[in-house]
Scaffold this motif. Structure first.
Motif, PDB file in Angstrom:
ATOM      1  N   ASP A  48       0.818  -1.208   0.000  1.00  0.00           N
ATOM      2  CA  ASP A  48       0.000   0.000   0.000  1.00  0.00           C
ATOM      3  C   ASP A  48       0.856   1.263   0.000  1.00  0.00           C
ATOM      4  O   ASP A  48       0.576   2.217   0.732  1.00  0.00           O
ATOM      5  CB  ASP A  48      -0.943  -0.009   1.231  1.00  0.00           C
ATOM      6  CG  ASP A  48      -2.093   0.980   1.091  1.00  0.00           C
ATOM      7  OD1 ASP A  48      -2.738   1.275   2.116  1.00  0.00           O
ATOM      8  OD2 ASP A  48      -2.342   1.481  -0.026  1.00  0.00           O
ATOM      9  N   ILE A  49       1.887   1.245  -0.818  1.00  0.00           N
ATOM     10  CA  ILE A  49       2.752   2.423  -0.939  1.00  0.00           C
ATOM     11  C   ILE A  49       2.161   3.296  -2.043  1.00  0.00           C
ATOM     12  O   ILE A  49       1.867   2.806  -3.146  1.00  0.00           O
ATOM     13  CB  ILE A  49       4.180   1.988  -1.316  1.00  0.00           C
ATOM     14  CG1 ILE A  49       4.747   1.090  -0.204  1.00  0.00           C
ATOM     15  CG2 ILE A  49       5.077   3.195  -1.545  1.00  0.00           C
ATOM     16  CD1 ILE A  49       6.012   0.359  -0.588  1.00  0.00           C
ATOM     17  N   ASP A  50       1.988   4.573  -1.750  1.00  0.00           N
ATOM     18  CA  ASP A  50       1.276   5.449  -2.689  1.00  0.00           C
ATOM     19  C   ASP A  50       1.892   5.436  -4.089  1.00  0.00           C
ATOM     20  O   ASP A  50       1.172   5.320  -5.092  1.00  0.00           O
ATOM     21  CB  ASP A  50       1.256   6.892  -2.146  1.00  0.00           C
ATOM     22  CG  ASP A  50       0.361   7.022  -0.919  1.00  0.00           C
ATOM     23  OD1 ASP A  50       0.508   7.996  -0.166  1.00  0.00           O
ATOM     24  OD2 ASP A  50      -0.493   6.121  -0.713  1.00  0.00           O
ATOM     25  N   ASN A 108       1.092   2.233  -5.764  1.00  0.00           N
ATOM     26  CA  ASN A 108      -0.333   2.156  -6.106  1.00  0.00           C
ATOM     27  C   ASN A 108      -0.630   2.975  -7.361  1.00  0.00           C
ATOM     28  O   ASN A 108      -1.402   2.545  -8.230  1.00  0.00           O
ATOM     29  CB  ASN A 108      -1.193   2.667  -4.951  1.00  0.00           C
ATOM     30  CG  ASN A 108      -1.240   1.691  -3.792  1.00  0.00           C
ATOM     31  OD1 ASN A 108      -0.778   0.552  -3.897  1.00  0.00           O
ATOM     32  ND2 ASN A 108      -1.796   2.136  -2.676  1.00  0.00           N
ATOM     33  N   ASN A 152      -5.642  -2.970   0.034  1.00  0.00           N
ATOM     34  CA  ASN A 152      -5.601  -1.621  -0.540  1.00  0.00           C
ATOM     35  C   ASN A 152      -4.765  -1.589  -1.806  1.00  0.00           C
ATOM     36  O   ASN A 152      -5.078  -0.879  -2.765  1.00  0.00           O
ATOM     37  CB  ASN A 152      -5.029  -0.626   0.470  1.00  0.00           C
ATOM     38  CG  ASN A 152      -6.056  -0.167   1.489  1.00  0.00           C
ATOM     39  OD1 ASN A 152      -7.227  -0.559   1.423  1.00  0.00           O
ATOM     40  ND2 ASN A 152      -5.640   0.638   2.443  1.00  0.00           N
ATOM     41  N   ARG A 187      -0.247  -1.713  11.043  1.00  0.00           N
ATOM     42  CA  ARG A 187      -1.610  -1.860  10.543  1.00  0.00           C
ATOM     43  C   ARG A 187      -2.155  -3.234  10.895  1.00  0.00           C
ATOM     44  O   ARG A 187      -1.410  -4.159  11.199  1.00  0.00           O
ATOM     45  CB  ARG A 187      -1.618  -1.664   9.026  1.00  0.00           C
ATOM     46  CG  ARG A 187      -1.201  -0.283   8.623  1.00  0.00           C
ATOM     47  CD  ARG A 187      -0.901  -0.185   7.165  1.00  0.00           C
ATOM     48  NE  ARG A 187      -2.120  -0.177   6.363  1.00  0.00           N
ATOM     49  CZ  ARG A 187      -2.133   0.176   5.084  1.00  0.00           C
ATOM     50  NH1 ARG A 187      -1.027   0.532   4.487  1.00  0.00           N
ATOM     51  NH2 ARG A 187      -3.266   0.164   4.393  1.00  0.00           N
ATOM     52  N   LYS A 221      -5.224   5.348   5.761  1.00  0.00           N
ATOM     53  CA  LYS A 221      -5.233   4.322   4.700  1.00  0.00           C
ATOM     54  C   LYS A 221      -6.223   3.203   4.999  1.00  0.00           C
ATOM     55  O   LYS A 221      -6.755   2.590   4.091  1.00  0.00           O
ATOM     56  CB  LYS A 221      -3.827   3.735   4.550  1.00  0.00           C
ATOM     57  CG  LYS A 221      -2.906   4.578   3.695  1.00  0.00           C
ATOM     58  CD  LYS A 221      -1.502   4.001   3.674  1.00  0.00           C
ATOM     59  CE  LYS A 221      -0.597   4.780   2.756  1.00  0.00           C
ATOM     60  NZ  LYS A 221      -0.725   4.418   1.337  1.00  0.00           N
ATOM     61  N   ASP A 222      -6.446   2.910   6.270  1.00  0.00           N
ATOM     62  CA  ASP A 222      -7.320   1.789   6.611  1.00  0.00           C
ATOM     63  C   ASP A 222      -8.706   2.245   7.072  1.00  0.00           C
ATOM     64  O   ASP A 222      -9.430   1.474   7.701  1.00  0.00           O
ATOM     65  CB  ASP A 222      -6.668   0.914   7.688  1.00  0.00           C
ATOM     66  CG  ASP A 222      -5.625  -0.023   7.100  1.00  0.00           C
ATOM     67  OD1 ASP A 222      -4.903  -0.676   7.875  1.00  0.00           O
ATOM     68  OD2 ASP A 222      -5.531  -0.094   5.858  1.00  0.00           O
ATOM     69  N   PHE A 230     -11.588  -0.020   6.611  1.00  0.00           N
ATOM     70  CA  PHE A 230     -11.610  -1.223   7.450  1.00  0.00           C
ATOM     71  C   PHE A 230     -12.010  -0.880   8.888  1.00  0.00           C
ATOM     72  O   PHE A 230     -12.604  -1.718   9.585  1.00  0.00           O
ATOM     73  CB  PHE A 230     -10.249  -1.917   7.412  1.00  0.00           C
ATOM     74  CG  PHE A 230      -9.886  -2.393   6.040  1.00  0.00           C
ATOM     75  CD1 PHE A 230      -8.932  -1.730   5.282  1.00  0.00           C
ATOM     76  CD2 PHE A 230     -10.518  -3.492   5.472  1.00  0.00           C
ATOM     77  CE1 PHE A 230      -8.609  -2.146   4.002  1.00  0.00           C
ATOM     78  CE2 PHE A 230     -10.199  -3.915   4.191  1.00  0.00           C
ATOM     79  CZ  PHE A 230      -9.250  -3.238   3.454  1.00  0.00           C
TER      80      PHE A 230
END
Lengths: 659, 294
Positions: free
Chosen positions: A479-481, A484, A559, B10, B115-116, B119
């Motif tokens: 999930d590294i921008d 992504n 993500n 996370r 980011k989460d 969730f």
């Protein structure tokens, strides 16, 4: 003459092909199918509530098959009577795909489909006669009437046989009614469904729960469903789809799947899916059964955006056939999968070419351009192959079973179905993302290697270099921008290539990421790649991360997946997850809901610890029932080839609190 | 505003309800004998050296400006000369040298937390600030919690409760849940085991209860130290007397972090103590009662 020769050998289906040799291929095949049903061996009655059940061994080597109508590949007399085989081959095996072989990862004009079970249940097969009689083309009309007559005779033979062995009266009475006449009870409905499944050579079950709903009054139908599922499984059939509009029915369908490899159940979920359905689904997966989760809203909305002619009532017939290729039960002819573009092979060719790339963007552009050319060629050849298939491989049974072939008076392979599309797999997407990012980092950003040096290290399959590639900070799954953004860009550029293709006999093309078992063979054809992959090892199995790079836990991975352009990969974009079996159900449900609320489309789960998988590898006899998800379908671990077993063992087991 | 963080993890499901992101801060006023995150005790960054991973490539000695790394028969790392610049950790091919702790702004932390969000929403989860000790960087902690609340994200802290009243209040008023550690109920033993007195901790506990913020008591149980009937009795009595207490969660002793002491070139003070069995831990838990996050 030929007819008699086949008859003498007991090849009744083949003899039917030569009774009227001047008629069309469609007619001749239809008559062959009729003769098959009039003479084929019957399933042994084994006391099960459904008939047929189990495997039906045939003495005839030319018998029915859903891909070709009648199968000729196992013709027993190929060597003893080559002239006879040549006649069959010349007349009925002229169709060949022209899709470039390098780009058939997962499929080469393969096709799954499903009969319109619901229509047969509600109207009965005999009612089809009235509609068939309106067909103007003599060969098509008479051919379909032959097929119906053949099925009718087959049912008579089955019921006579069942009477001769004093089978259950209830079964005999029901079979005298369905599938020729409409079903009225849940038993008749399931019996009819089963019978039609066998007529369709046990390909897929379609939208079983939706189809049974009108006949269901809360009865316990788990034993009947178990019988049906076992029949599908033992005959290597594939899948079924359902939502939870009738939760108690959905729960029973899930319960019946306990410990069963097949069907692969496509469970359409959303925020309103009842708790009992979630509980039943997780329970089923824990036993080895196989529901996967599908985002009903995003999938349906995106499909209707892609193909605006898809009606609301028809989209409810969604079922991923085969491995999970998107189709509509009883309404579609879908190429599943027609081709699979080998992305890493194209990248490898570019890296070994004499081309130089001053910048990463130049390399990227060249890659996209080359894939685009390949995709254009593949799409053109798919349409060409469809034309050949329509000419040389008519399918009378599917023409009978799939709407709107009869109404359109058009054969199935010639575009008779209400909907048609072709699915193209983009194989090795995650490998490609990481490979391109490696090149960008090592060659263009850090300038640690020249491109030439990088290629030399790959050619040597250099272990230290590949480990370096695996440990690079910019890789997919955390999930590294920046990653992504890149993965979205690449997946968008690739998946949307299929929008520009024109498909003969259909709406168009759908992109997908479905590997079946082919990721191993595809990997054998190429050397090491900059994602850290060793020479000749399998490509990525799904859209999950590779080589343990998803070290930030499942939310980061999910993500990363939803950053891909999934809405343009509706053929389906398969995601495989491994979880330890004690994983909390509430947390899993939350992960799935979070994922679909982010427009994730599909997720399939294997509950198995690394310890269990390793033990199964070393001691297979202790793990006969271990079922895993691989490449879009489910299989017994023990039946997988060695390299796929090792691939599954090396999948990250998602767990809690990863640092 | 910046703070010193150890890590942001996370998908934590043990630091509060649902799926959570836990922000581990660096620095703690306590010195618990059983601390399994010794790298979190000091606020400054620290280098941890794992001798078993070292391949004696000598790159670190070439890069270090302070002469911390020498190679005679083997690699010797002189921690007292180290300024934690981190140069050696970047070059170490075997990751024998790692730096713990970094400065991060509230914005950077929030970017990671958000980011989460989907969730948290699907699971009833949120964010937990832990450590170290979050009250040790109270302003930073409060700012993170405030911003999370503004985004509709559930907030929690895991704390020893050791701070002055104003500092304590400045943080907990932004919390939806507090995970409150009670290490020892006997005042003398509390000083011996943690290095600090317990009176201010229990005062803050009472304050928390009066503010009607739900909290869970977390009680690390260390065999031969505090696995005593009087301690369990007091914990049970405490949880029943406090209106907003969600119960007592027993945290059985484990040795998972003991290897870090050698990497910090320190001796692990409890090397003779064995981990309790599952049955023992279950017995302790049943003695103090059940707990939940809600």
């Amino acid at each position: 003459m030929l007819k008699k020769r086949f008859l003498k050998l007991g090849e009744f289906a083949a003899s039917g092909l030569y009774e009227e040799p001047d008629r069309s291929l469609f007619y001749r095949k239809a008559l062959g199918i009729r003769r098959f049903f009039e003479n084929c061996d019957l399933a042994e009655y084994n006391g099960k509530p459904l008939y047929p059940s189990g495997i039906i061994s045939q003495k005839m080597s030319v018998s029915t098959g859903y891909m070709t109508g009648l199968t000729f590949g196992n013709f027993k007399y190929k060597e003893s009577d080559p002239e006879l085989y040549k006649c069959l081959s010349d007349d009925f095996c002229r169709y060949h795909s022209t899709v470039p072989k390098d780009h058939t990862v997962t499929g080469n004009m393969y096709t799954h489909s499903m009969p319109n079970y619901e229509r047969i249940l509600s109207e009965g097969l005999l009612s089809y006669i009235g509609r068939i009689e309106k067909i103007e083309d003599d060969d098509m009309r008479e051919g379909l009437l032959h097929v119906v007559a053949g099925i009718r005779r087959y049912i008579e033979r089955c019921t006579d046989y069942l009477k001769s062995v004093s089978a259950d009266e209830k079964l005999i009475n029901a079979l005298q009614k369905v599938p020729l006449y409409p079903a009225e009870t849940i038993y008749e409905a399931i019996l009819s469904w089963n019978f039609v499944l066998y007529l369709d050579n046990c390909d897929n079950l379609g939208c079983l729960a939706n189809g049974l709903r009108p006949y269901y009054n809360g009865e316990d139908i788990v034993p009947l469903l178990e019988n049906l599922y076992d029949n599908l499984d033992i005959n290597n059939g594939y899948s079924m789809a359902m939502n939870s509009d009738c939760p108690s029915l959905t729960v029973q369908c899930l319960k019946a799947a306990h410990g069963r490899r097949r069907p692969m159940i496509e469970l359409l979920v959303d925020n309103a899916t009842p708790e009992e359905v979630w509980t039943a689904a997780f329970e089923t997966i824990r036993t080895g059964g196989q529901p996967a989760f599908y985002n009903r809203k995003t999938l349906f909305d995106s499909l209707q955006k892609r193909f605006p002619n898809v009606r609301d009532e028809d989209i409810q017939h969604f079922c991923g056939g085969g491995c999970t290729e998107t189709m509509f039960t009883g309404l579609s002819n879908v190429g599943s999968v027609d081709a699979g573009i080998h992305l890493l092979m194209i990248l490898e060719d570019i890296l070994h070419s004499s081309l130089t790339f001053e910048s990463f963007e130049n390399l990227y552009f060249t890659f996209i351009s080359q894939v685009g050319k390949t995709a254009d060629t593949v799409m053109k050849e798919i349409s060409n192959s469809r034309e050949l298939r329509a000419k040389y491989n008519p399918l009378p049974m599917r023409t009978l079973f799939v709407d709107d072939c009869i109404a359109n008076q058009t054969e199935f392979n010639a575009g008779g179905a209400r909907y048609g599309w072709s699915i193209i797999n983009f194989a090795g997407l995650i490998n490609t993302i990481d490979s391109l990012l490696s090149i960008k980092t090592l060659v263009y950003d850090e300038k640690k290697y020249t491109l030439k040096q990088l290629v030399e290290l790959l050619d040597k399959d250099d272990d230290a270099f590949l480990r370096e590639c695996i440990s690079l900070p910019l890789s997919y799954g955390r999930d590294i921008d920046e990653v992504n953004e890149f993965s979205h860009r690449l997946s968008h550029d690739l998946f949307t290539m299929t929008e520009r293709g024109t498909l003969l006999f259909g709406e168009g093309f759908l992109s997908a990421s479905i590997q079946f078992q082919t990721q191993a063979a595809a990997g054998k054809r190429i050397g090491a790649t900059p994602d850290g992959r060793h020479k000749a090892t399998p490509l990525c199995d799904s859209l999950a991360a590779i080589f343990g790079k998803d070290s930030d836990g499942p939310t980061a991975l999910l993500n990363s997946i939803t950053a891909l352009d999934l809405k343009n990969a509706l053929g389906t974009p398969v995601v495989s997850f491994n979880l330890p079996s004690q994983f909390d159900d509430d947390i899993l449900k939350a992960l799935i809901l979070g994922y679909i609320n982010n427009d994730g489309i599909q997720l399939q789960i294997t509950y198995a610890s690394k310890k269990e998988l390793l033990d199964a590898y070393e001691n297979p006899h202790l793990h006969d029932n271990l079922i895993v998800r691989v490449g879009g379908y489910s299989e017994y671990f023990n039946r997988l080839p060695d390299d796929l077993k090792r691939m599954i063992i090396n999948r990250t087991i998602q767990s809690e609190g990863v640092m | 505003m910046n703070g010193n963080i150890l890590n942001i993890t996370r998908f934590c499901t043990d630091d509060g309800p649902g799926i959570r992101t836990t922000v581990f801060l660096k620095g703690c006023p306590l010195s618990c004998l059983w601390c399994h995150n010794p790298e979190s005790r000091y606020q400054k960054c620290e280098i941890l050296y794992d001798a078993e991973k070292c391949v004696s490539c000598t790159l670190c000695s070439q890069l270090c400006k302070n002469g911390c790394h020498t190679f005679n028969d083997s690699h010797s790392f002189q921690k007292d000369l180290c300024t934690s610049c981190g140069l050696c950790t970047k070059s170490c091919p075997s990751k024998a040298l790692q730096i713990y702790g970094k400065s991060a702004s509230v914005e950077e932390v929030m970017a990671r937390i958000k980011k989460d969000a989907v969730f948290y929403s699907s699971s009833g989860g949120g964010v937990t600030v832990s450590g170290g000790e979050p009250l040790f960087q109270a302003d930073f902690t409060a700012e993170i919690l405030k911003k999370c609340r503004n985004e509709g994200i559930h907030t929690a802290i895991e704390t020893s409760g050791f701070s002055n009243k104003d500092t304590f209040l400045s943080v907990i008023r932004h919390c939806d849940l507090v995970l409150f550690d009670i290490k020892e109920t006997d005042p003398q033993k509390h000083i011996r085991f943690t290095g600090v007195p317990s009176d201010v901790i229990f005062e803050n506990l009472a304050l928390l209860d009066n503010l009607h913020i739900p909290f869970l008591i977390r009680a690390p149980i260390i065999p031969t130290l505090n696995d005593r009937e009087d301690h369990f009795k007091t914990l049970r009595k405490l949880s029943k007397s406090l209106q907003n207490c969600l119960g007592v969660q027993i945290m059985p002793y484990h040795t998972l972090g003991s290897y870090k002491y050698s990497q910090l070139q320190e001796e692990y003070p409890l090397s003779d103590i064995k981990e309790p069995s599952k049955e023992e831990s279950a017995r302790w838990q049943s003695y103090v009662g059940t707990f939940s996050y809600k």
